[in-house]
Design an enzyme around this catalytic site. Structure first.
Site, short mmCIF file in Angstrom:
data_model
loop_
_atom_site.label_atom_id
_atom_site.label_comp_id
_atom_site.label_asym_id
_atom_site.label_seq_id
_atom_site.Cartn_x
_atom_site.Cartn_y
_atom_site.Cartn_z
N HIS A 41 0.83 -1.21 0.00
CA HIS A 41 0.00 0.00 0.00
C HIS A 41 0.87 1.26 0.00
O HIS A 41 1.25 1.75 1.06
CB HIS A 41 -0.90 0.00 1.24
CG HIS A 41 -1.79 -1.19 1.33
ND1 HIS A 41 -1.33 -2.43 1.75
CD2 HIS A 41 -3.11 -1.35 1.06
CE1 HIS A 41 -2.34 -3.29 1.73
NE2 HIS A 41 -3.42 -2.68 1.33
N GLY B 229 -10.69 4.64 7.33
CA GLY B 229 -11.22 3.32 7.68
C GLY B 229 -11.29 3.15 9.18
O GLY B 229 -12.30 2.66 9.72
N ILE C 81 -10.33 9.23 0.83
CA ILE C 81 -10.28 8.08 -0.08
C ILE C 81 -10.17 6.80 0.75
O ILE C 81 -9.45 6.77 1.74
CB ILE C 81 -9.04 8.18 -1.02
CG1 ILE C 81 -9.25 9.22 -2.12
CG2 ILE C 81 -8.68 6.83 -1.64
CD1 ILE C 81 -10.17 8.81 -3.26
N GLU D 252 -17.52 -3.69 24.68
CA GLU D 252 -16.74 -4.92 24.81
C GLU D 252 -15.48 -4.90 23.94
O GLU D 252 -14.39 -5.28 24.38
CB GLU D 252 -17.59 -6.15 24.45
CG GLU D 252 -18.78 -6.40 25.39
CD GLU D 252 -19.97 -5.51 25.09
OE1 GLU D 252 -19.99 -4.84 24.03
OE2 GLU D 252 -20.91 -5.48 25.92
N HIS E 110 -28.77 -14.38 25.17
CA HIS E 110 -27.73 -14.27 26.19
C HIS E 110 -27.03 -15.59 26.48
O HIS E 110 -26.10 -15.63 27.27
CB HIS E 110 -28.34 -13.72 27.49
CG HIS E 110 -28.59 -12.24 27.44
ND1 HIS E 110 -29.31 -11.66 26.42
CD2 HIS E 110 -28.20 -11.23 28.26
CE1 HIS E 110 -29.36 -10.35 26.63
NE2 HIS E 110 -28.69 -10.07 27.73
#
Ligand code: TPP
Ligand code: MG
Length: 663
Positions: free
Chosen positions: A33, A161, A192, A411, A473
């Protein structure tokens, strides 16, 4: 390009070295990248040359600033920085071997592969959330050892992101609430991502979002070194955590590809690289950095040496020097082993009939008294997980003297923060939620395992035994799914003694996270010797019938009681059944084959666990039966559910009888 002052030209050339190394390495690997490193090169240059407190020669200096590349796909940014700054373990050859087997320059930054890589990143958002844990740990440590030993910043580079991920919400909310003023996020605001312009998928005002969570925010041109400098200085001065939206152009410098998604995750290609070298006025051959530029970078790598030496002197002179050293070693096991052994003897004498979540609380009472290294917490289920013990004190904004973190209903954020706390050093973090919601945290549990961190997940309400809350649950597939994770110890203790043993084993790990699967319902204390930690072998024979076995019943946790009752029923019919408790499959798997064979025996086997069968066949063999769940649970009292789903002593006895041909 516009005229630059000499200083700015120097900075630009230093940044261009990052750009060139990134594009060359990706080109050579034919994978990677280049866009993000090229876009954020100016910001990173300013950060490392003007702000970061570090000494490249001593990447583990405890009071260094932490840097987290949350946008882990831009790994070449980190590797280029480390090479240029002169970190050990990052040579030019390593850059040339980018993404090749065995090289420290893995596709995404991997913790432990090269000095200075503070955490594994790549799963977007997690670097940011892990950094929140590091920033918490910095304040916790400072509260204990003083600002003269602990006073550093945590810097994060996050991309679009990272900020689109839901986890970022948990992380920034927690950081804003705790007023983590030493946390500074540099957002690569390039509009982008992979699919194209981010406005295909988001119209979020990120500055407003961060501000709403209590952050200080700024916007700068990410290609203007002086503006970035001023922004980081302002961020450091502000008493809130800071986010700087750095407006950048992805792939900056590539005339044909900059600003486009095509430069995000693919080599530029030969012709475009030639054009980029021209545009950047970088006439050098691949991987070559002119001496003067390299010298500037190397000097930056040594910039913090004197600060580190001063710090070493302060440490040596500090009355807390020894305590600090002991703390950093983090040898919790040595501190808790004796008191836990006593606790087991006490449990064997008192024989409490309590839920293992309660046993866990009792064991934690002993542990938290014996060591100051544990940092507890829960995702808003403290009084269900039983994770707090007397005198821990809550961590609050401005007061990090406590040992208990109210992570809120977050969490994933909790798990990632615990990774950050563990990575920061010294502390042994544990945190609770319901087992079923481990799914929400799973991405970070996976990174605990991949990085080999001592993090303990306290996962209560571990089956239909939780009763009335119903199938949303009640975990059924979670044990199987967590057992499938490499390098995670899944403990499911059966009583107070095993719970204490499992806690001891979890805290003794140096490179493995653990989870404790704990019951909501009460369970009797087993009859067994407590002279040694029997759970250490993962499974052991709890009851061996005299005169050989007709059957072996294997069970974990709350179903060990049912297995014993099943064996009683069988005994009444003259069938000799052994009962094996299996608190930790992974540890049992690690035993010599001879021990496993002795425990498992050769008689037909029945497995009992209030969960799905997946994985059990490893232990059951051909002539076997499994008593457990094959679908979701239901809402009803626990006793009704065990009966309804056929997880009973009678079912165990019947299955065993069937296997041995009836009696
Ligand atoms: C949790 C997660 N989901 C998906 C991906 C795959 N992925 C890698 S980079 C990326 C886009 C990131 O966009 P951005 O952060 O803006 O990076 P940029 O293109 O600007 O370098 C995606 C979807 C990932 N690494 N992690
Ligand atoms: Mg982007």
């Amino acid at each position: 390009m516009f005229e630059l002052t000499e200083a700015a030209a120097d900075t630009r050339n230093c940044a261009n070295a990052i750009r060139a190394l990134a594009m060359d390495a990706v080109e050579k690997a034919k994978s990677g990248h280049p866009g993000m490193p090229m876009g954020m090169a100016d910001v990173a240059t300013v950060l490392f040359q003007r702000f970061m407190k570090f000494d490249a020669a001593e990447p583990t200096w405890p009071d260094r600033d932490r840097f987290v590349l949350s946008a882990g796909h831009g790994s070449m940014l980190l590797y280029a920085l480390h090479y240029l700054l002169g970190y050990p373990g990052m040579s030019r050859a390593d850059l040339e071997n980018f993404r090749q087997f065995g090289a420290p320059t893995a596709g995404h930054p991997e913790y432990g592969h090269a000095p200075g890589v503070e955490t594994t990143t790549g799963p977007l958002g997690q670097g940011l959330a892990t950094a929140v844990g590091m920033a918490i740990a910095e304040r916790l440590t400072a509260a204990r050892f003083g600002d003269d030993l602990v006073d550093h910043n945590t810097y994060v580079i996050a991309g679009d992101g990272c900020l689109m991920e839901g986890l970022s919400h948990e992380a920034i909310d927690l950081a804003g609430h705790l007023k983590l003023s030493r946390l500074i996020v540099l957002w690569d605001d390039n509009s982008i991502s992979i699919d194209g312009p981010t406005d295909l998928a988001t119209s979020m005002d990120q500055c407003a979002r961060f501000a709403a969570a209590g952050w200080h925010t700024q916007r700068v041109d990410g290609h203007d070194p002086e503006a970035v400098t001023a922004a980081i200085a302002a961020a450091k001065a502000d008493p809130r955590p800071s986010m700087i939206a750095c407006r950048t152009v992805i792939g900056y410098g590539s005339p044909g590809k900059q600003g486009k998604e095509s430069v995000h995750g693919a080599p530029l290609g030969e012709a475009e690289i030639v054009a980029t070298r021209t545009a950047l006025d970088w006439p050098h051959t691949p991987f070559d950095v002119p001496e003067a530029i390299l010298a500037t970078w190397r000097a930056a790598g040594r910039r913090g040496a004197s600060a580190r030496e001063d710090w070493e002197k302060r440490r040596a002179a500090s009355p807390k020097a020894r305590a600090f050293e002991t703390f950093l070693k983090g040898d919790v096991a040595a501190e808790v082993a004796g008191p836990l052994a006593e606790f087991r003897v006490k449990m064997a004498a008192e024989k409490p009939k309590v839920a293992t979540r309660k046993s866990s609380e009792m064991a934690l009472g002993v542990i938290n008294e014996a060591t100051g290294a544990t940092i507890g917490g829960s995702a808003d289920l403290t009084h269900s997980n039983f994770t707090i013990t007397k005198g821990m004190g809550s961590v609050r904004p401005g007061d990090f003297s406590g040992r208990y973190i109210h992570y809120g209903v977050r969490e994933f954020g909790m798990a990632a923060a615990m990774n950050g706390i563990a990575l920061h050093g010294g502390f042994a973090p544990y945190g609770g939620t319901f087992l079923v919601f481990s799914d929400y945290a799973r991405g970070a549990i996976r990174l605990s395992a991949l990085m080999g961190l001592r993090v303990v997940y306290v996962l209560t309400h571990d089956s239909i035994g939780l009763g009335e809350d119903g199938p949303t649950h009640q975990p059924v597939e979670h044990l199987a799914s967590l057992r499938a994770l490499p390098n995670l110890l899944v403990f499911r203790p059966a009583d107070a003694i095993e719970t204490a043993e499992c806690w001891e084993l979890a805290l003794a790990q140096s490179a493995t996270p653990s989870m404790l699967s704990l019951s909501r319902q009460n369970l009797p204390t087993l009859e067994r010797p407590v002279t040694e930690n029997l759970s250490a072998k993962g499974a052991y024979v709890l009851r061996e019938p005299a005169g050989g076995r007709d059957a072996t019943i294997l069970a974990t946790g709350s179903e060990v009681e049912i297995a014993l009752a099943g064996a009683d029923l069988l005994a009444a019919k003259g069938v000799k059944a052994a009962v094996v408790s299996m608190p930790c499959w992974e540890l049992f798997e690690a035993q010599p084959a001879s021990y496993r064979a002795q425990v498992l025996g050769t008689a037909p086997r029945v497995g009992v666990e209030a969960a799905v069968r997946l994985g059990w066949d490893r232990w059951l063999g051909d002539n076997s039966a499994f008593i457990g769940m094959s679908g979701f649970g239901a809402s009803a009292p626990a006793a009704t559910l065990y009966k309804h789903f056929g997880i009973t002593a009678e079912a165990v006895a019947e299955a065993a009888t069937g296997l041995i041909g009836g009696r």
